[in-house]
Design an enzyme around this catalytic site. Structure first.
Site, PDB file in Angstrom:
ATOM      1  N   ALA A  20      28.643 -20.290 -57.619  1.00 16.01           N
ATOM      2  CA  ALA A  20      28.956 -21.271 -58.669  1.00 16.01           C
ATOM      3  C   ALA A  20      29.694 -22.428 -58.015  1.00 16.01           C
ATOM      4  O   ALA A  20      30.127 -22.326 -56.859  1.00 16.01           O
ATOM      5  CB  ALA A  20      29.811 -20.626 -59.756  1.00 16.01           C
ATOM      6  N   ASP A  21      29.826 -23.538 -58.734  1.00 11.78           N
ATOM      7  CA  ASP A  21      30.540 -24.702 -58.192  1.00 11.78           C
ATOM      8  C   ASP A  21      31.905 -24.904 -58.845  1.00 11.78           C
ATOM      9  O   ASP A  21      32.811 -25.450 -58.243  1.00 11.78           O
ATOM     10  CB  ASP A  21      29.710 -25.978 -58.414  1.00 11.78           C
ATOM     11  CG  ASP A  21      28.429 -25.950 -57.613  1.00 11.78           C
ATOM     12  OD1 ASP A  21      28.432 -25.352 -56.519  1.00 11.78           O
ATOM     13  OD2 ASP A  21      27.419 -26.493 -58.096  1.00 11.78           O
ATOM     14  N   VAL A  22      32.006 -24.490 -60.108  1.00  4.17           N
ATOM     15  CA  VAL A  22      33.262 -24.659 -60.847  1.00  4.17           C
ATOM     16  C   VAL A  22      33.738 -23.275 -61.282  1.00  4.17           C
ATOM     17  O   VAL A  22      33.000 -22.529 -61.934  1.00  4.17           O
ATOM     18  CB  VAL A  22      33.064 -25.563 -62.088  1.00  4.17           C
ATOM     19  CG1 VAL A  22      34.380 -25.747 -62.835  1.00  4.17           C
ATOM     20  CG2 VAL A  22      32.473 -26.910 -61.692  1.00  4.17           C
ATOM     21  N   ARG A 216      26.483 -24.055 -63.494  1.00  5.38           N
ATOM     22  CA  ARG A 216      27.203 -23.870 -62.230  1.00  5.38           C
ATOM     23  C   ARG A 216      28.676 -23.514 -62.452  1.00  5.38           C
ATOM     24  O   ARG A 216      29.495 -23.634 -61.542  1.00  5.38           O
ATOM     25  CB  ARG A 216      27.109 -25.165 -61.394  1.00  5.38           C
ATOM     26  CG  ARG A 216      25.674 -25.595 -61.087  1.00  5.38           C
ATOM     27  CD  ARG A 216      24.953 -24.610 -60.190  1.00  5.38           C
ATOM     28  NE  ARG A 216      25.641 -24.458 -58.923  1.00  5.38           N
ATOM     29  CZ  ARG A 216      25.490 -23.384 -58.132  1.00  5.38           C
ATOM     30  NH1 ARG A 216      24.711 -22.403 -58.479  1.00  5.38           N
ATOM     31  NH2 ARG A 216      26.166 -23.312 -57.005  1.00  5.38           N
TER      32      ARG A 216
END
Ligand SMILES: [Mg+2]
Length: 270
Positions: A20-22, A216
């Protein structure tokens, strides 16, 4: 999977177990219990920083200010910025300012909580239009009595969050949901508005800061009816950790199903 060859001593990430990004983290029961840091979590947070991931902390606990959370995180070895901390107090202030500008508020909350309201231009009064119940660890009978009189006269009933208990290293503390149940019992009124998780005001605060691609985002927390439901309500993937409120038996009997379940948030990095 992202393979890394860390050159720093502080972070030794091998790979992310959930891409994931966040990353949105609950605090009590997810990062720490009371003042005790959950083992391995600090390394995991440092690894996320190393990987350039966006990290936010979303807490329903309205007994402390953002500055106090920054100090608490610093004490356990993590340096955060004020933008990374989103509290149910922030959500309540945003709600009051946008939906009820100029209205007066009778707060049940700690001194730091009421100071935070005043700092943000919220007018406080004993004869207020709105009763605002926060995690008042200094609660006393006179405050409950006053709140009940106002609710009987039709004041709007706003609570910062619905949690029934707050986990600590020595056992559960009665939280806002339980105090609200007391006032509901005495006034016959249910809360009109709940500001924190699982509702969406906190997500609005993050969306105001960064562009979020929901696919994300990973919401990480220990409580099904707040953290995990918040993630589901906002279209994020969710990770339940078993370091706080929820046992495997509670999970099996719940209709709220997280995307992933780990024993601890430390397992986000393996
Ligand atoms: Mg929690």
């Amino acid at each position: 999977m992202i393979n890394l060859n860390s050159k720093t001593k502080e972070t030794k990430p091998r790979s992310l177990t959930i891409d994931a990004d966040v990353f949105l983290f609950d605090l009590d029961g997810t990062i720490y219990l009371g003042d005790v840091l959950i083992k391995g979590v600090l390394d995991m947070l440092k690894a996320l920083n190393y990987l350039g991931k966006k990290v936010f902390f979303l807490t329903n606990n309205s007994s402390k200010t953002i500055d106090e959370y920054l100090v608490k995180l610093k004490k356990i070895g993590y340096t955060a910025t004020s933008e990374q901390i989103v509290t149910s107090t922030s959500a309540a202030i945003m709600y009051l300012k946008t939906s009820h500008p100029g209205k007066t508020v009778f707060p049940l909350g700690t001194v730091p909580f009421t100071n935070e309201l005043e700092k943000n231009g919220i007018k406080l009064s004993e004869n207020a239009d709105i009763v605002l119940l926060a995690f008042d660890t200094d609660i006393n009978y006179n405050k409950l009595w006053r709140a009940n009189v106002l609710l009987d006269s039709g004041a709007l009933f706003v609570i910062t969050h619905p949690d029934l208990t707050c986990p600590s290293d020595i056992g559960n503390m009665p939280d806002v949901g339980s105090l609200a149940a007391l006032l509901s019992s005495s006034s016959g009124r249910k809360p009109d508005i709940i500001c924190g998780k699982p509702y969406s005001l906190m997500a609005d605060i993050i969306n105001n800061q960064i562009h979020v691609n929901k696919d994300r985002v990973l919401m990480v927390g220990d409580r099904l009816y707040t953290d995990i439901l918040f993630g589901i309500n906002n279209g994020y993937r969710t990770l339940l950790v078993l370091t706080g409120d929820t046992t495997e038996i509670m999970l099996q009997s719940s209709d709220i199903k997280p995307s992933y379940v780990y024993k601890t948030a430390a397992e986000i990095i393996n």
